[in-house]
Design an enzyme around this catalytic site. Sequence first.
Site, PDB file in Angstrom:
ATOM      1  N   GLU A  34       0.839  -1.220   0.000  1.00 15.34           N
ATOM      2  CA  GLU A  34       0.000   0.000   0.000  1.00 15.34           C
ATOM      3  C   GLU A  34       0.866   1.258   0.000  1.00 15.34           C
ATOM      4  OE1 GLU A  34      -2.423  -1.391   3.351  1.00 15.34           O
ATOM      5  OE2 GLU A  34      -4.167  -1.154   2.042  1.00 15.34           O
ATOM      6  N   GLU A  83      -3.693  -9.774   3.500  1.00 22.59           N
ATOM      7  CA  GLU A  83      -4.446  -9.506   4.736  1.00 22.59           C
ATOM      8  C   GLU A  83      -5.554 -10.516   4.991  1.00 22.59           C
ATOM      9  OE1 GLU A  83      -3.410  -7.295   2.585  1.00 22.59           O
ATOM     10  OE2 GLU A  83      -2.805  -5.424   3.549  1.00 22.59           O
TER      11      GLU A  83
HETATM   12  C1  TC6 Z   1      -1.378  -5.303   6.852  1.00 23.37           C
HETATM   13  O1  TC6 Z   1      -0.379  -4.962   6.284  1.00 23.37           O
HETATM   14  C2  TC6 Z   1      -2.523  -4.435   7.070  1.00 23.37           C
HETATM   15  C3  TC6 Z   1      -2.449  -3.111   6.771  1.00 23.37           C
HETATM   16  C4  TC6 Z   1      -3.561  -2.207   7.060  1.00 23.37           C
HETATM   17  C5  TC6 Z   1      -3.184  -1.183   8.106  1.00 23.37           C
HETATM   18  C6  TC6 Z   1      -4.265  -0.177   8.388  1.00 23.37           C
HETATM   19  N1  TC6 Z   1       4.419  -8.103  11.502  1.00 23.37           N
HETATM   20  O2  TC6 Z   1       7.552 -15.793   8.443  1.00 23.37           O
HETATM   21  P1  TC6 Z   1       8.936 -15.661   8.951  1.00 23.37           P
HETATM   22  C7  TC6 Z   1       7.926 -11.815  11.906  1.00 23.37           C
HETATM   23  S1  TC6 Z   1      -1.527  -6.844   7.497  1.00 23.37           S
HETATM   24  C8  TC6 Z   1       5.102  -8.529  12.563  1.00 23.37           C
HETATM   25  O3  TC6 Z   1       9.436 -16.723   9.843  1.00 23.37           O
HETATM   26  P2  TC6 Z   1       9.912 -15.862   6.248  1.00 23.37           P
HETATM   27  C9  TC6 Z   1       7.549 -13.259  12.184  1.00 23.37           C
HETATM   28  O4  TC6 Z   1       6.648 -13.339  13.254  1.00 23.37           O
HETATM   29  C10 TC6 Z   1       0.064  -7.608   7.243  1.00 23.37           C
HETATM   30  N2  TC6 Z   1       5.979  -9.528  12.535  1.00 23.37           N
HETATM   31  O5  TC6 Z   1       9.991 -15.428   7.767  1.00 23.37           O
HETATM   32  C11 TC6 Z   1       8.893 -13.853  12.500  1.00 23.37           C
HETATM   33  O6  TC6 Z   1       9.212 -13.529  13.828  1.00 23.37           O
HETATM   34  P3  TC6 Z   1      10.053 -14.539  14.729  1.00 23.37           P
HETATM   35  C12 TC6 Z   1       0.244  -8.029   5.838  1.00 23.37           C
HETATM   36  C13 TC6 Z   1       6.173 -10.142  11.372  1.00 23.37           C
HETATM   37  O7  TC6 Z   1      11.128 -15.356   5.608  1.00 23.37           O
HETATM   38  C14 TC6 Z   1       9.842 -13.080  11.592  1.00 23.37           C
HETATM   39  O8  TC6 Z   1       9.157 -11.889  11.225  1.00 23.37           O
HETATM   40  N3  TC6 Z   1       1.481  -8.748   5.738  1.00 23.37           N
HETATM   41  C15 TC6 Z   1       5.473  -9.760  10.227  1.00 23.37           C
HETATM   42  O9  TC6 Z   1       9.569 -17.319   6.154  1.00 23.37           O
HETATM   43  C16 TC6 Z   1      10.215 -13.822  10.339  1.00 23.37           C
HETATM   44  O10 TC6 Z   1       9.025 -14.255   9.693  1.00 23.37           O
HETATM   45  C17 TC6 Z   1       1.543 -10.060   5.950  1.00 23.37           C
HETATM   46  O11 TC6 Z   1       0.555 -10.702   6.239  1.00 23.37           O
HETATM   47  C18 TC6 Z   1       4.580  -8.692  10.311  1.00 23.37           C
HETATM   48  N4  TC6 Z   1       3.894  -8.255   9.245  1.00 23.37           N
HETATM   49  O12 TC6 Z   1       8.654 -15.099   5.625  1.00 23.37           O
HETATM   50  C19 TC6 Z   1       2.895 -10.700   5.796  1.00 23.37           C
HETATM   51  N5  TC6 Z   1       5.854 -10.560   9.202  1.00 23.37           N
HETATM   52  O13 TC6 Z   1      11.355 -14.732  14.010  1.00 23.37           O
HETATM   53  C20 TC6 Z   1       3.151 -11.657   6.899  1.00 23.37           C
HETATM   54  C21 TC6 Z   1       6.769 -11.395   9.705  1.00 23.37           C
HETATM   55  O14 TC6 Z   1      10.146 -13.857  16.046  1.00 23.37           O
HETATM   56  N6  TC6 Z   1       4.481 -12.208   6.856  1.00 23.37           N
HETATM   57  N7  TC6 Z   1       6.963 -11.152  11.017  1.00 23.37           N
HETATM   58  O15 TC6 Z   1       9.235 -15.806  14.777  1.00 23.37           O
HETATM   59  C22 TC6 Z   1       4.836 -13.194   5.978  1.00 23.37           C
HETATM   60  O16 TC6 Z   1       4.064 -13.624   5.132  1.00 23.37           O
HETATM   61  C23 TC6 Z   1       6.206 -13.771   6.125  1.00 23.37           C
HETATM   62  O17 TC6 Z   1       6.649 -13.486   7.423  1.00 23.37           O
HETATM   63  C24 TC6 Z   1       7.255 -13.193   5.121  1.00 23.37           C
HETATM   64  C25 TC6 Z   1       8.663 -13.692   5.528  1.00 23.37           C
HETATM   65  C26 TC6 Z   1       6.911 -13.701   3.719  1.00 23.37           C
HETATM   66  C27 TC6 Z   1       7.266 -11.701   5.146  1.00 23.37           C
END
Ligand code: TC6
Length: 701
Positions: A107, A127
């Site tokens: 975004e 999301e």
């Molecule tokens: C949104 O954006 C809404 C917006 C509207 C606002 C008004 N936040 O998965 P991994 C941590 S909603 C916090 O093992 P990978 C994860 O917990 C969000 N923490 O690594 C882990 O911590 P740990 C939309 C996060 O390489 C560490 O990072 N975005 C977040 O296999 C490593 O993660 C998503 O839904 C986060 N957003 O994969 C994306 N993301 O090491 C969600 C990760 O302490 N994330 N962490 O256990 C993913 O899909 C995957 O983490 C990845 C990386 C593809 C970014």
Amino acid sequence: MTQSPVRYDRQGAVGIVTVDSPPVNALSQAVRQGLWDRVTEGFIDPDVTALVIVGAGRTFIAGADIAEFIKGGMGEPDLNDVNDLIESGPKPVIAALHGTALGGGLEVALSCHYRVAVPKALVGLPEVKLGILPGGGGTQRLSRLVGAKTTIEMITSGAFIPAPKAQALGIIDHVGEGADPLAIALSFAASLPAGPHKRTRDREEGLAADRGSSVFDEARASLAKSARNQFAPQRCVDAVEAAFTLPFDEGLTRERELFMQCMAHDQAKALIHVFFAERAVTKIPDVPPSVTPRKIGQVAVLGSGTMGGGIAMNFVNAGIPVRLLDLDQAALDRGMGVIAKNYAGTVAKGKLAQAEMDKRLSLIQPTTDYADLADADLIVEAVFEDADVKAKVFRRLDEVAKQGAILASNTSTLDLDAIAANTGRPADVIGMHFFSPANVMKLLEVVRGKDTAPDVIATAMAVGKQIGKVSVLVGNCDGFVGNRMVQYYATEAQRLVIEGASIEQVDQAALEFGLAMGPFAMGDLAGLDVMAFIRARRVAAGLIYGTPLSDRIDPARKGQKNGRGWYRYEPGNRTPLPDPEVAAMIDAYRAERGITPRTFSSEEIGKRLIYSLVNEGAKILEEGMALRAGDIDIVYIYGYGFPAWRGGPMKFAELSGLDNVLADITRYHADAAAAGDADGGYWEPAPLLKRLVAEGKKGFG
Ligand code: TC6
């Protein structure tokens, strides 16, 4: 003063705003504030004519900080304000993407005037997987770039799109070469036209064709089936539609309203829990990351039946060679034939190249000779689920396996320590419990015996990850976590039928709850003969309260495999059909016990089924057989088709109120006792549940 995670510097006439907030540059309050401050700094910097926003480390911004969602209240500045600042400022802004630009991260990029990327970058709005929708203008801006259909597809699937495809769709303006997003952005900036640089909010190319289109109703109808019972996917469509019916600012307001509705919904709480629970399962307090896993170059699998074959496929799919052992050549040939047929099916569907199939098959070396296992680093036993058979196999393995080899059992119920005692190396023995079909199901229960060495645990967890499993460490108790709980669930399904529900009604209630399959259909799939064998051992060991209907059903009814189980099946068809013979058996049983059948609502059936899991789950947790309540949830979601949007059984109990759950369980226990029904003895409320409720706790902690 703490240092901002966003910094500003300059290269020539370009201002560079770098987000540096490991691990994934999530948009915490500090990052939003940093973006606000540094972008403002760039706008007023007289020496720069354009800005670049880039992520430090392995990725661009991977989204909002999900941990902030749990803490509640995201604090100022709001992401929409940051995005508006970027979009409406006096200088063009280029987003330089690498790694994953997801959710709020994309975004931010969509609010920039241009997006450039390295070829390996991925973009997405995932999301919906957290039960929410893009709340930072994503539904409105993406619609303006790519139209309704693509926007809906991306937002309701949450799929990650590779940069070249995103460029073809019109999301990214330029995909450069190499791995340095800043270099690509700087050269792009050097060739920027003088302007004006259109704001995404003012762009129209995606809107015209889809105004008044039927695409929204079609998407709603299709999601009503594919995302049955789910709240967020429908709201995603509503938000995208607003881009086509409302001016930009009103569309943003509508998007935010819908976002807040999703955030307040239990499904978002459940799915956010699952996100963190899935990552927490990798953390084992006494096996820290400093414990080095053993090297696994060669694997052996014992038993070429359905389970062994599926397990072997997992390894070769990940490029790890397997020696597949069975005692007689005919069984081995049959097993290899089934594996080849499985791959051929995938090739026929166009999901696997023939050459890849050949390569994988060539990595499996069938053998009938134990001596061929001598060089294996990991041996996974998947022979018949019988303690004597396994004992024999492990004694033999102890003779042939090299020093340091890991000896894993795929037992689903047996005592791992007893199995390990057949070897002179119990520290090297571990359980690796795959779920059928083993090449498909994501769950791996890693069972720790009393002597299992930490590096053996670390290896099993690492190998699980390598072959694409979600691995959960569990303790050594009968049935471990998943099957220990499911036995009471299956018994409860039968008790409901004895009391008056029909088999079809119980399965239907489970489906309505969101489970992938009802308990009776699941029994037919697993095989009633296999279940009877396991049950007989448990009854003999005094481990089970009995499953009265199972004991009544004709032993010739083996389930799907012979077309007769709790249901009947037409040849070549897996659709369960009601069977009058089974209904008659149930009627006779009720009459014998003087039971007048009563009616049930789906809700009551659902509660009794799920709470039977919860009560046993609480006992498992208290005994330390699972490390966290979330681990149990992950077992159920990945191993038993439990709907992620319910959060798993333990989270479901929390969301239902532990006090309410305990009250119901206590009542079920009293009802079973009053009816003299010893089969319901497992309703004895878990002491942990009682204690948590007495202490006023809302969660399992
Ligand atoms: C949104 O954006 C809404 C917006 C509207 C606002 C008004 N936040 O998965 P991994 C941590 S909603 C916090 O093992 P990978 C994860 O917990 C969000 N923490 O690594 C882990 O911590 P740990 C939309 C996060 O390489 C560490 O990072 N975005 C977040 O296999 C490593 O993660 C998503 O839904 C986060 N957003 O994969 C994306 N993301 O090491 C969600 C990760 O302490 N994330 N962490 O256990 C993913 O899909 C995957 O983490 C990845 C990386 C593809 C970014």
